[in-house]
Motif scaffolding. Structure first.
Motif, PDB file in Angstrom:
ATOM      1  N   ARG A   1       1.079  -1.507  -0.296  1.00 25.25           N
ATOM      2  CA  ARG A   1      -0.095  -0.276   0.235  1.00 25.25           C
ATOM      3  C   ARG A   1       0.819   1.256   0.282  1.00 25.25           C
ATOM      4  O   ARG A   1       0.508   2.069  -0.880  1.00 25.25           O
ATOM      5  CB  ARG A   1      -1.063   0.020   1.238  1.00 25.25           C
ATOM      6  CG  ARG A   1      -1.821   1.101   1.443  1.00 25.25           C
ATOM      7  CD  ARG A   1      -2.589   1.321   2.620  1.00 25.25           C
ATOM      8  NE  ARG A   1      -2.078   1.049   3.577  1.00 25.25           N
ATOM      9  CZ  ARG A   1      -1.124   1.751   4.016  1.00 25.25           C
ATOM     10  NH1 ARG A   1      -1.274   3.561   4.036  1.00 25.25           N
ATOM     11  NH2 ARG A   1      -0.885   2.171   5.874  1.00 25.25           N
ATOM     12  N   ALA A   2       1.555   1.338   0.804  1.00 28.32           N
ATOM     13  CA  ALA A   2       2.936   2.522   0.951  1.00 28.32           C
ATOM     14  C   ALA A   2       3.569   3.114   0.220  1.00 28.32           C
ATOM     15  O   ALA A   2       3.761   3.751  -0.641  1.00 28.32           O
ATOM     16  CB  ALA A   2       3.269   2.630   2.456  1.00 28.32           C
ATOM     17  N   ARG A   3       3.526   1.419  -0.680  1.00 24.33           N
ATOM     18  CA  ARG A   3       4.921   2.064  -1.933  1.00 24.33           C
ATOM     19  C   ARG A   3       4.677   2.620  -3.019  1.00 24.33           C
ATOM     20  O   ARG A   3       5.000   3.382  -3.555  1.00 24.33           O
ATOM     21  CB  ARG A   3       5.272   0.693  -1.735  1.00 24.33           C
ATOM     22  CG  ARG A   3       6.925   1.058  -2.879  1.00 24.33           C
ATOM     23  CD  ARG A   3       7.357  -1.133  -3.219  1.00 24.33           C
ATOM     24  NE  ARG A   3       7.268  -1.665  -3.429  1.00 24.33           N
ATOM     25  CZ  ARG A   3       6.792  -2.200  -4.684  1.00 24.33           C
ATOM     26  NH1 ARG A   3       7.084  -1.346  -5.718  1.00 24.33           N
ATOM     27  NH2 ARG A   3       6.370  -3.325  -5.063  1.00 24.33           N
ATOM     28  N   LYS A   4       3.185   1.787  -3.070  1.00 29.48           N
ATOM     29  CA  LYS A   4       2.789   1.873  -4.219  1.00 29.48           C
ATOM     30  C   LYS A   4       1.585   3.204  -4.309  1.00 29.48           C
ATOM     31  O   LYS A   4       1.491   4.117  -5.442  1.00 29.48           O
ATOM     32  CB  LYS A   4       1.561   1.095  -4.627  1.00 29.48           C
ATOM     33  CG  LYS A   4       1.817  -0.391  -4.913  1.00 29.48           C
ATOM     34  CD  LYS A   4       0.250  -1.468  -5.267  1.00 29.48           C
ATOM     35  CE  LYS A   4       1.100  -2.591  -5.649  1.00 29.48           C
ATOM     36  NZ  LYS A   4       0.093  -3.119  -5.891  1.00 29.48           N
ATOM     37  N   GLU A   5       1.703   3.894  -2.887  1.00 25.90           N
ATOM     38  CA  GLU A   5       0.726   5.219  -2.973  1.00 25.90           C
ATOM     39  C   GLU A   5       1.730   6.108  -3.404  1.00 25.90           C
ATOM     40  O   GLU A   5       1.613   7.125  -3.960  1.00 25.90           O
ATOM     41  CB  GLU A   5       0.826   5.742  -1.418  1.00 25.90           C
ATOM     42  CG  GLU A   5      -0.796   5.295  -0.776  1.00 25.90           C
ATOM     43  CD  GLU A   5      -1.142   5.552   0.158  1.00 25.90           C
ATOM     44  OE1 GLU A   5      -1.758   5.259   1.421  1.00 25.90           O
ATOM     45  OE2 GLU A   5       0.146   6.130   1.183  1.00 25.90           O
ATOM     46  N   THR A   6       3.368   6.252  -3.237  1.00 31.95           N
ATOM     47  CA  THR A   6       4.636   7.020  -2.826  1.00 31.95           C
ATOM     48  C   THR A   6       4.564   6.929  -4.683  1.00 31.95           C
ATOM     49  O   THR A   6       4.466   7.225  -5.222  1.00 31.95           O
ATOM     50  CB  THR A   6       5.291   6.378  -2.520  1.00 31.95           C
ATOM     51  OG1 THR A   6       5.412   6.631  -1.226  1.00 31.95           O
ATOM     52  CG2 THR A   6       7.123   6.920  -3.211  1.00 31.95           C
ATOM     53  N   LEU A   7       4.541   5.656  -5.339  1.00 34.75           N
ATOM     54  CA  LEU A   7       4.866   5.160  -7.128  1.00 34.75           C
ATOM     55  C   LEU A   7       3.620   5.742  -7.724  1.00 34.75           C
ATOM     56  O   LEU A   7       3.945   6.378  -8.995  1.00 34.75           O
ATOM     57  CB  LEU A   7       4.403   3.686  -7.073  1.00 34.75           C
ATOM     58  CG  LEU A   7       6.270   2.722  -6.845  1.00 34.75           C
ATOM     59  CD1 LEU A   7       5.491   1.771  -7.308  1.00 34.75           C
ATOM     60  CD2 LEU A   7       7.073   3.349  -7.344  1.00 34.75           C
TER      61      LEU A   7
END
Length: 336
Positions: free
Chosen positions: A82-88
């Motif tokens: 979740r958090a990594r994809k938010e960043t991407l």
């Protein structure tokens, strides 16, 4: 009646403020304004493609720290997915302005504002050097020395001396983040690759069209790393290996940037580790590490300086796509 209601409301407000103040220390927000010069924002105005990418980097660090703090680093999916994809998603939204990191990570900012301001000051030095390299001023060396002198005046300045990153990676909690969250860790290291590899490419290019062309393969490599995080890397990218000419000409700045990135790794580990289970415990360790090993004010007692001729990290910065700027022979060293 109306007066009594207002007085009662005022009393409740004061009570809440007192309770809040008792639960969390209040830190002075003594942020400095950036170094003002004619070349300010040259990167944004002249090389927007690269500036946009750095705005995404700013979001990624804050989003990571806030999510590590709020989840207690217990939920792997919450960070890796979740958090990594938010960043991407933020990166691929192509933000034209750098984000308000305090809005992204309000809890982390309250937890360790001085550490965050240490990052902010060093990131401002990054931005200033990019602006100078992209600008049309002739005496770039003097401009860079001026911004370095301005940076060193800050009480939050990171030491310009070379630190032993191998030893700084051997605290009891070290490597906690990269072991538990290898995808996000590799994404962070990809950011750091981008931040340092562009210096030599920009310096060699004689004019703005050449600079624009020089960063194109770098950005392709970087976006390749975002799509397929380089989890095989075993140590963070180093300035002298990706921009050796810049590091040779400005060794103090190269040291500051490498120390900044190592400090990022230390704090990621602190926020991840079960050895520091409380927010207050994490805060105390973040400040101990920041103030004892990274701030210039600790230079007289810092035990982590590298003696001349000694290695200060393991192996080489990992290789990039063949023919791309910053190409190396591969990472040979030992942090696992």
């Amino acid at each position: 009646m109306r007066t009594r209601q207002l007085l009662a409301l005022f009393g409740v407000t004061i009570l809440i403020a007192g309770i809040t103040g008792a639960c969390a220390p209040v830190e002075q927000r003594d942020k400095r304004f950036y170094y003002r010069a004619l070349w300010n924002f040259a990167l944004r105005e002249q090389l927007k493609e690269l500036d946009i990418e750095f705005n995404g980097v700013d979001f990624g660090h804050s989003n990571l720290y806030e999510n590590l703090l709020l989840t207690g680093a217990k939920d792997v999916s919450a960070i890796e997915d979740r958090a990594r994809k938010e960043t991407l998603r933020f990166i691929y939204s192509r933000p034209v302005l750098n984000p308000n990191e305090e809005a992204i990570a309000p809890n982390y900012m309250k937890l360790a504002w001085k550490a965050q301001n240490t990052f902010d000051e060093a990131h401002a030095l990054h931005r200033a050097t990019y602006d100078i390299y992209v600008s049309d001023i002739e005496d770039k060396k003097t401009a860079i020395h001026n911004v370095l002198a301005f940076y060193k005046e800050s009480q939050y300045a990171i030491t310009a001396k070379q630190l032993d990153h191998q030893r700084l990676d051997t605290f009891p909690y070290s490597k906690s983040f990269r072991r538990k969250f290898p995808l996000f860790n590799a994404t962070i290291w990809a950011y750091h690759y981008l931040q340092v590899v562009v210096y030599d490419a920009l310096a060699v290019a004689p004019d703005l069209p050449a600079k624009q062309k020089a960063v194109e393969p770098i950005l392709r490599t970087y976006h390749g790393y975002l799509q397929k995080p380089p989890v095989e890397w075993t140590f963070m990218p180093m300035t002298a290996e990706l921009s050796p000419k810049f590091a040779a000409e400005y060794p103090e700045i190269a040291n500051i940037f490498d120390n900044l990135h190592m400090m990022h790794d230390n704090i990621s580990d602190i926020l991840t580790s079960d050895l520091l289970p409380t927010w207050e415990g994490k805060r105390q360790e973040i400040y101990r590490v920041t103030q004892t090993y990274y701030w210039t004010s600790a230079d007289a007692t810092n035990p982590f300086f590298v003696r001349e001729g000694q290695p200060h990290h393991s192996g080489l910065t990992p290789g990039v796509e063949p023919g791309a700027p910053g190409e190396q022979s591969g990472h040979s060293g030992g942090h696992q």
